[in-house]
Design a protein around this motif. Structure first.
Motif, short mmCIF file in Angstrom:
data_model
loop_
_atom_site.label_atom_id
_atom_site.label_comp_id
_atom_site.label_asym_id
_atom_site.label_seq_id
_atom_site.Cartn_x
_atom_site.Cartn_y
_atom_site.Cartn_z
N HIS A 1 2.37 43.70 91.39
CA HIS A 1 3.50 44.59 91.15
C HIS A 1 3.09 46.05 91.34
N LEU A 2 1.94 46.43 90.78
CA LEU A 2 1.47 47.81 90.92
C LEU A 2 1.21 48.15 92.39
N HIS A 3 0.72 47.17 93.14
CA HIS A 3 0.50 47.38 94.58
C HIS A 3 1.84 47.59 95.29
N SER A 4 2.83 46.78 94.95
CA SER A 4 4.15 46.91 95.59
C SER A 4 4.80 48.26 95.27
N GLU A 5 4.41 48.84 94.14
CA GLU A 5 4.93 50.15 93.73
C GLU A 5 4.09 51.30 94.31
N GLY A 6 2.99 50.95 94.98
CA GLY A 6 2.13 51.98 95.59
C GLY A 6 1.16 52.62 94.61
N CYS A 7 0.98 52.00 93.44
CA CYS A 7 0.12 52.58 92.42
C CYS A 7 -1.35 52.20 92.57
N ILE A 8 -1.60 51.04 93.15
CA ILE A 8 -2.97 50.61 93.41
C ILE A 8 -3.04 50.06 94.83
N VAL A 9 -4.24 49.97 95.34
CA VAL A 9 -4.43 49.48 96.70
C VAL A 9 -5.52 48.40 96.69
N PRO A 10 -5.25 47.28 97.35
CA PRO A 10 -6.30 46.25 97.46
C PRO A 10 -7.35 46.70 98.48
N LEU A 11 -8.60 46.56 98.09
CA LEU A 11 -9.70 46.96 98.96
C LEU A 11 -10.40 45.76 99.57
N GLY A 12 -9.87 44.56 99.26
CA GLY A 12 -10.44 43.32 99.79
C GLY A 12 -11.20 42.55 98.74
N ARG A 13 -11.15 41.22 98.87
CA ARG A 13 -11.86 40.31 97.99
C ARG A 13 -11.56 40.50 96.50
N GLY A 14 -10.31 40.82 96.19
CA GLY A 14 -9.89 40.93 94.80
C GLY A 14 -10.24 42.25 94.13
N ILE A 15 -10.63 43.23 94.94
CA ILE A 15 -10.99 44.54 94.40
C ILE A 15 -9.83 45.50 94.62
N TYR A 16 -9.52 46.27 93.56
CA TYR A 16 -8.42 47.23 93.62
C TYR A 16 -8.90 48.63 93.29
N GLY A 17 -8.26 49.59 93.92
CA GLY A 17 -8.48 51.00 93.61
C GLY A 17 -7.15 51.64 93.26
N ILE A 18 -7.21 52.75 92.55
CA ILE A 18 -5.98 53.43 92.15
C ILE A 18 -5.62 54.48 93.21
N THR A 19 -4.34 54.71 93.36
CA THR A 19 -3.84 55.71 94.30
C THR A 19 -3.40 56.95 93.52
N ASP A 20 -3.10 58.00 94.25
CA ASP A 20 -2.57 59.20 93.61
C ASP A 20 -1.24 58.89 92.91
N THR A 21 -0.45 58.02 93.52
CA THR A 21 0.81 57.59 92.90
C THR A 21 0.54 56.91 91.57
N GLY A 22 -0.49 56.07 91.52
CA GLY A 22 -0.85 55.39 90.28
C GLY A 22 -1.29 56.37 89.21
N LYS A 23 -2.05 57.37 89.60
CA LYS A 23 -2.50 58.40 88.64
C LYS A 23 -1.30 59.17 88.09
N GLN A 24 -0.36 59.51 88.97
CA GLN A 24 0.84 60.23 88.54
C GLN A 24 1.69 59.37 87.61
N ARG A 25 1.81 58.09 87.94
CA ARG A 25 2.59 57.18 87.10
C ARG A 25 1.98 57.07 85.70
N LEU A 26 0.67 56.96 85.65
CA LEU A 26 -0.02 56.89 84.36
C LEU A 26 0.21 58.16 83.56
N GLU A 27 0.10 59.30 84.21
CA GLU A 27 0.32 60.57 83.52
C GLU A 27 1.74 60.66 82.99
N THR A 28 2.70 60.20 83.77
CA THR A 28 4.10 60.20 83.32
C THR A 28 4.27 59.29 82.10
N GLN A 29 3.64 58.11 82.12
CA GLN A 29 3.74 57.19 80.99
C GLN A 29 3.10 57.76 79.74
#
Length: 75
Positions: free
Chosen positions: A44-72
């Motif tokens: 779900h977070l990936h579909s919202e653009g908040c995280i990005v899959p880096l392959g093999r089950g590894i995820y990184g956060i995006t600027d959108t994800g950082k902004q969403r967290l700050e808003t929350q």
């Protein structure tokens, strides 16, 4: 979205801000969640653009994800 789901999303984003990138199992262990729940949360977070899959089950956060967290955190 349920309160539980929102809380799980916040916990995943907080972890990724501090320790990105992370494997989905590291995320599961850190937020003490069920693997299926965490996988669905990451999808779900990936579909919202908040995280990005880096392959093999590894995820990184995006600027959108950082902004969403700050808003929350502010609300």
């Amino acid at each position: 979205m349920s309160e539980f789901s929102l809380q799980t999303e916040i916990e995943v984003l907080e972890l990724l801000v501090d320790e990105s990138p992370c494997h989905v199992m590291e995320i599961t262990n850190a937020v003490d969640g069920h693997p299926i729940t965490i996988d669905q949360t990451c999808a779900h977070l990936h579909s919202e653009g908040c995280i990005v899959p880096l392959g093999r089950g590894i995820y990184g956060i995006t600027d959108t994800g950082k902004q969403r967290l700050e808003t929350q955190r502010e609300s």
